[in-house]
Every structure is written in structure tokens, then in C-alpha cells.
Design a protein around this motif. Structure first.
Motif, PDB file in Angstrom:
ATOM      1  N   THR A   6      24.265  -6.505  47.636  1.00 38.53           N
ATOM      2  CA  THR A   6      24.921  -7.335  46.622  1.00 38.53           C
ATOM      3  C   THR A   6      26.118  -6.627  46.005  1.00 38.53           C
ATOM      4  OG1 THR A   6      23.461  -6.602  44.811  1.00 38.53           O
ATOM      5  CG2 THR A   6      22.771  -8.541  46.079  1.00 38.53           C
ATOM      6  N   ALA A   7      26.322  -5.344  46.347  1.00 36.33           N
ATOM      7  CA  ALA A   7      27.524  -4.641  45.900  1.00 36.33           C
ATOM      8  C   ALA A   7      28.777  -5.152  46.594  1.00 36.33           C
ATOM      9  CB  ALA A   7      27.385  -3.136  46.158  1.00 36.33           C
ATOM     10  N   LEU A   8      28.637  -5.667  47.814  1.00 38.63           N
ATOM     11  CA  LEU A   8      29.805  -5.978  48.639  1.00 38.63           C
ATOM     12  C   LEU A   8      30.753  -7.009  48.014  1.00 38.63           C
ATOM     13  CD1 LEU A   8      28.116  -5.874  52.140  1.00 38.63           C
ATOM     14  CD2 LEU A   8      29.845  -4.304  51.266  1.00 38.63           C
ATOM     15  N   PRO A   9      30.255  -8.099  47.437  1.00 37.63           N
ATOM     16  CA  PRO A   9      31.204  -9.065  46.871  1.00 37.63           C
ATOM     17  C   PRO A   9      31.736  -8.698  45.490  1.00 37.63           C
ATOM     18  CG  PRO A   9      28.977  -9.919  46.650  1.00 37.63           C
ATOM     19  CD  PRO A   9      28.875  -8.642  47.442  1.00 37.63           C
ATOM     20  N   LEU A  10      31.207  -7.635  44.875  1.00 33.95           N
ATOM     21  CA  LEU A  10      31.644  -7.263  43.531  1.00 33.95           C
ATOM     22  C   LEU A  10      33.022  -6.604  43.570  1.00 33.95           C
ATOM     23  CD1 LEU A  10      28.341  -5.732  42.089  1.00 33.95           C
ATOM     24  CD2 LEU A  10      29.208  -8.052  41.799  1.00 33.95           C
ATOM     25  N   THR A  11      33.846  -6.929  42.596  1.00 34.47           N
ATOM     26  CA  THR A  11      35.164  -6.308  42.472  1.00 34.47           C
ATOM     27  C   THR A  11      35.228  -5.585  41.137  1.00 34.47           C
ATOM     28  OG1 THR A  11      36.193  -8.043  43.805  1.00 34.47           O
ATOM     29  CG2 THR A  11      37.642  -6.685  42.444  1.00 34.47           C
ATOM     30  N   LEU A  12      35.271  -4.270  41.198  1.00 32.28           N
ATOM     31  CA  LEU A  12      35.292  -3.444  39.991  1.00 32.28           C
ATOM     32  C   LEU A  12      36.547  -2.570  39.995  1.00 32.28           C
ATOM     33  CD1 LEU A  12      31.586  -2.167  39.899  1.00 32.28           C
ATOM     34  CD2 LEU A  12      32.544  -4.146  38.725  1.00 32.28           C
ATOM     35  N   PRO A  13      37.031  -2.197  38.826  1.00 32.70           N
ATOM     36  CA  PRO A  13      38.154  -1.253  38.764  1.00 32.70           C
ATOM     37  C   PRO A  13      37.754   0.100  39.356  1.00 32.70           C
ATOM     38  CG  PRO A  13      37.823  -2.354  36.652  1.00 32.70           C
ATOM     39  CD  PRO A  13      36.629  -2.674  37.488  1.00 32.70           C
ATOM     40  N   ALA A  14      38.727   0.816  39.887  1.00 29.42           N
ATOM     41  CA  ALA A  14      38.442   2.095  40.523  1.00 29.42           C
ATOM     42  C   ALA A  14      37.904   3.131  39.546  1.00 29.42           C
ATOM     43  CB  ALA A  14      39.695   2.634  41.208  1.00 29.42           C
ATOM     44  N   ASP A  15      38.190   2.952  38.248  1.00 31.44           N
ATOM     45  CA  ASP A  15      37.708   3.922  37.256  1.00 31.44           C
ATOM     46  C   ASP A  15      36.441   3.469  36.550  1.00 31.44           C
ATOM     47  OD1 ASP A  15      38.755   1.858  35.770  1.00 31.44           O
ATOM     48  OD2 ASP A  15      40.006   3.116  34.482  1.00 31.44           O
ATOM     49  N   THR A  16      35.730   2.511  37.134  1.00 26.22           N
ATOM     50  CA  THR A  16      34.490   2.010  36.539  1.00 26.22           C
ATOM     51  C   THR A  16      33.498   3.145  36.278  1.00 26.22           C
ATOM     52  OG1 THR A  16      34.698  -0.168  37.562  1.00 26.22           O
ATOM     53  CG2 THR A  16      32.479   0.527  36.942  1.00 26.22           C
ATOM     54  N   LEU A  17      32.988   3.207  35.055  1.00 22.13           N
ATOM     55  CA  LEU A  17      31.931   4.145  34.650  1.00 22.13           C
ATOM     56  C   LEU A  17      32.333   5.610  34.746  1.00 22.13           C
ATOM     57  CD1 LEU A  17      28.834   2.344  36.244  1.00 22.13           C
ATOM     58  CD2 LEU A  17      29.534   2.319  33.846  1.00 22.13           C
ATOM     59  N   ARG A  18      33.627   5.896  34.710  1.00 22.50           N
ATOM     60  CA  ARG A  18      34.045   7.294  34.751  1.00 22.50           C
ATOM     61  C   ARG A  18      33.554   8.079  33.533  1.00 22.50           C
ATOM     62  NH1 ARG A  18      37.874   8.842  38.592  1.00 22.50           N
ATOM     63  NH2 ARG A  18      37.415   7.604  40.433  1.00 22.50           N
ATOM     64  N   GLU A  19      33.180   7.362  32.461  1.00 21.68           N
ATOM     65  CA  GLU A  19      32.649   8.065  31.298  1.00 21.68           C
ATOM     66  C   GLU A  19      31.307   8.732  31.589  1.00 21.68           C
ATOM     67  OE1 GLU A  19      31.234   3.719  30.680  1.00 21.68           O
ATOM     68  OE2 GLU A  19      32.868   4.810  31.671  1.00 21.68           O
ATOM     69  N   LEU A  20      30.686   8.372  32.725  1.00 20.78           N
ATOM     70  CA  LEU A  20      29.399   8.969  33.089  1.00 20.78           C
ATOM     71  C   LEU A  20      29.554  10.281  33.857  1.00 20.78           C
ATOM     72  CD1 LEU A  20      27.356   5.829  34.237  1.00 20.78           C
ATOM     73  CD2 LEU A  20      27.419   6.913  31.978  1.00 20.78           C
ATOM     74  N   ALA A  21      30.776  10.661  34.184  1.00 22.90           N
ATOM     75  CA  ALA A  21      30.991  11.852  35.001  1.00 22.90           C
ATOM     76  C   ALA A  21      30.466  13.107  34.308  1.00 22.90           C
ATOM     77  CB  ALA A  21      32.471  12.015  35.312  1.00 22.90           C
ATOM     78  N   GLN A  22      29.807  13.944  35.095  1.00 30.23           N
ATOM     79  CA  GLN A  22      29.229  15.192  34.616  1.00 30.23           C
ATOM     80  C   GLN A  22      29.960  16.379  35.230  1.00 30.23           C
ATOM     81  OE1 GLN A  22      25.155  15.012  35.927  1.00 30.23           O
ATOM     82  NE2 GLN A  22      24.660  13.215  34.669  1.00 30.23           N
ATOM     83  N   PRO A  23      29.883  17.552  34.623  1.00 31.19           N
ATOM     84  CA  PRO A  23      30.406  18.742  35.295  1.00 31.19           C
ATOM     85  C   PRO A  23      29.696  18.923  36.634  1.00 31.19           C
ATOM     86  CG  PRO A  23      29.927  19.197  32.993  1.00 31.19           C
ATOM     87  CD  PRO A  23      29.355  17.844  33.277  1.00 31.19           C
ATOM     88  N   PRO A  24      30.413  19.187  37.720  1.00 36.40           N
ATOM     89  CA  PRO A  24      29.782  19.289  39.032  1.00 36.40           C
ATOM     90  C   PRO A  24      28.616  20.274  39.087  1.00 36.40           C
ATOM     91  CG  PRO A  24      32.153  19.176  39.272  1.00 36.40           C
ATOM     92  CD  PRO A  24      31.881  19.302  37.797  1.00 36.40           C
TER      93      PRO A  24
END
Length: 322
Positions: free
Chosen positions: A291-309
Motif C-alpha cells: 500500500t506504500a506504492l500509490p502514496l505520494t510523500l515529500p522527499a523530506d517526510t519524517l526527517r525529524e525522526l532522524a537519529q545520529p547514525p
């Protein structure tokens, strides 16, 4: 450079959780109805059938995925999916499965990135798959393994590339970007043998993104693994509060899908991502992933969740095999 048929979805299926009875995905043990060889073969074939029916054409496995190559090869033969069918297969060398089908084994796989291992595992892969893989990757290449400076290994991989196999590497760990950039610079007789990379990228660790964009711009095929962070971005996810991250849950509710679909859609939104792997263990999980395939999201979606590697990979290393 992509090896998918023009009409195939960009979602592929990885067999890391379907080829062996133990894996680090959250909830993996509960996902397996029967952990015997025949039971897991039947479950793998059911998921493969569902993926094929949905249009999925890329299937990823490795020597260390237990019987993953054998399950996939048997399925391809049983379904008559040979040349001309549109199927694409990737496999990997460099780890040896040593768990002897025990989910509680103290060690599940052993890494050896040397020429004897490549020399041994290439014919094993051919025999298990019953065909030549379209892509053949160094499994979890790192700078400290020395594989990208091993003249014997690089020479043999160059021979395989000259024969028509797309060779490359998969990456893991907080230094994925450094490893990939080193691979981009590798030359054998003035020519790069590599044309494929499989890397971890998800909204918790997007740190390899710039290097993956560089690989894509150089004509490499980019395959993304662990888009749901080994279950941390699914209904199995744990953040310390026992739930998936609130922004992810909110987006899933807004779109009427499960959290994994949003996590995968965020990967699919990256313009450099040629193939995004589902690691589904069940047909129900696969259906949710699709169900991810038809979704259109911005490329920066949820970037606030990024953690230090370093923190992300430390948490991944702590996940138990189950």
C-alpha cells in the motif's frame, strides 16, 4: 541503470526473514507458523507467490540467509520463471550461515570477505538458485574488512562483471557513506567493476542519502534495504513508550494505512531509490507494504525522526535474534 522491467513496481522482496528460522526483525518469531525447513519453505513460497501476483519482479537473497537461495531457486523452477519472465534476482556473498537451523544459536553468520570465500560461494549460489543472479553483491562491505582493497577479490568480481553479472556491494553500519564512496572510486584495469549498491536508508537513519544519490548519478542501481528499520517502523515498533513514533503513526492514520507503508513510501520518495525492499515475513505484511506504492510523500517526510547514525546502529546491534 535499473534492472527492473519497465512496468514493474519499485518494490522488491528480500528473503532475510524468510530463509531461516531466526532473524532480528521485531516479532519475527511470532510471524513464523512453522519453523521447520518444510514449514518455512511453504511460508516463503506463499509470500513469493503473493509478491509475484502483485507485480513484484525483484527478489533479494544471500548465502547467509539460511536456505533463502534454495527456497527462491526452487520457487522459480516450480513456477517456470526463467529467462523472459521478467524476474530479477540478487544475491550476496561474504557471510556463511552457521546457525544449523537453530533460532537460539549463539552465532548465526560469520563474515569472511576473502577470495577463497568468494570462490566457494559463487558456485554454491549458482547451484541453489538454479541460475545466474542478475546482481551479485559483497555482503555488508565495510572499510575495515579490507575487501575494497583486495586485488584478488576485485579481479574476480571484474571477471563476473565482464560476463554480464552486475556486481556491487551492500553496506551496513554508521560509515555506509564512506564505504560507498570508496567503492565508487574502485578501478580494475581502469574500469569500475561495480554497478549496484544495496544500502540501509530509512527515516531513522537517512545518513547514506547523499552518497546513494552520487551512486545513482554515476549510473549505479540503488537498492534500499531495511526501510522499516527491522520492524521498528511497523506495528511491532518500539521506541521506549511501546509504540511507533508519533509522527509516523499520525501520518499512517491520515492516509488510512499501516505505519510500515508510510515508512516505505518515505523511501520511495527518494529520487535515487531504484528498488526498495520489503522484508515481509507473511502475506499480510506484504499486502500492507504494497500500500506504500500509490502514496505520494515529500522527499523530506519524517526527517525529524532522524537519529545520529552511531546511535541507530547501536540500537540495531542490540536487537535479539528471534
Amino acid at each position: 541503470m535499473t534492472f527492473l522491467p519497465a512496468d514493474a513496481p519499485r518494490l522488491g522482496l528480500g528473503l532475510a526473514a524468510l530463509g531461516r528460522p531466526g532473524y532480528i526483525n521485531l516479532g519475527h518469531g511470532a510471524d513464523l507458523a512453522d519453523r521447520s525447513v518444510e514449514g518455512l519453505r511453504a511460508q516463503a513460497w506463499a509470500v513469493l507467490d503473493a509478491a509475484w501476483a502483485a507485480g513484484v519482479r525483484y527478489f533479494d537473497t544471500a548465502r547467509s540467509y539460511g536456505l533463502g537461495e534454495t527456497f527462491l531457486g526452487g520457487w522459480l523452477a516450480a513456477r517456470g520463471l526463467g529467462p523472459g519472465s521478467g524476474v530479477r534476482v540478487g544475491s550476496k556473498w561474504g557471510y556463511t550461515y552457521v546457525a544449523d537451523w537453530r533460532p537460539d544459536a549463539p552465532t548465526h553468520e560469520v563474515k569472511t570477505h576473502d577470495l577463497p570465500t568468494l570462490t566457494r560461494q559463487w558456485p554454491e549460489t549458482l547451484a541453489a538458485l538454479g541460475r545466474t543472479p542478475d546482481a551479485y553483491l559483497i555482503h555488508s562491505a565495510t572499510l575495515d574488512s579490507g575487501v575494497l582493497d583486495n586485488a584478488g577479490v576485485l579481479g574476480r568480481l571484474a571477471e563476473l562483471a565482464a560476463s554480464g553479472v552486475r556486481v556491487g556491494l551492500s553496506t551496513s553500519g554508521p560509515a555506509q557513506a564512506d564505504t560507498l564512496r570508496r567503492a565508487l572510486a574502485v578501478r580494475v584495469d581502469g574500469v569500475t567493476p561495480f554497478s549496484v549498491v544495496q544500502a540501509t536508508w530509512n527515516v531513522l537513519d537517512p545518513s547514506a542519502g547523499a552518497s546513494l544519490a552520487e551512486a545513482h548519478a554515476a549510473g549505479w542501481t540503488v537498492v534500499v534495504k531495511e526501510g522499516v528499520a527491522n520492524g521498528r517502523l511497523t506495528a511491532h515498533g518500539l521506541t521506549g513508550q511501546g509504540d511507533v513514533p508519533a509522527p509516523l503513526a499520525r501520518l499512517a492514520h491520515e492516509h488510512g494505512v499501516t505505519p510500515d507503508a508510510i515508512a516505505l513510501a518515505a523511501v520511495l520518495a527518494q529520487p535515487w531509490a531504484d528498488v526498495v525492499l520489503s522484508g515481509a515475513s507473511t502475506t499480510a505484511q506484504l499486502a500492507q507494504n504494497l500500500t506504500a506504492l500509490p502514496l505520494t510523500l515529500p522527499a523530506d517526510t519524517l526527517r525529524e525522526l532522524a537519529q545520529p547514525p552511531a546511535g541507530y546502529w547501536a540500537a540495531r546491534a542490540a536487537l535479539p535474534w528471534q
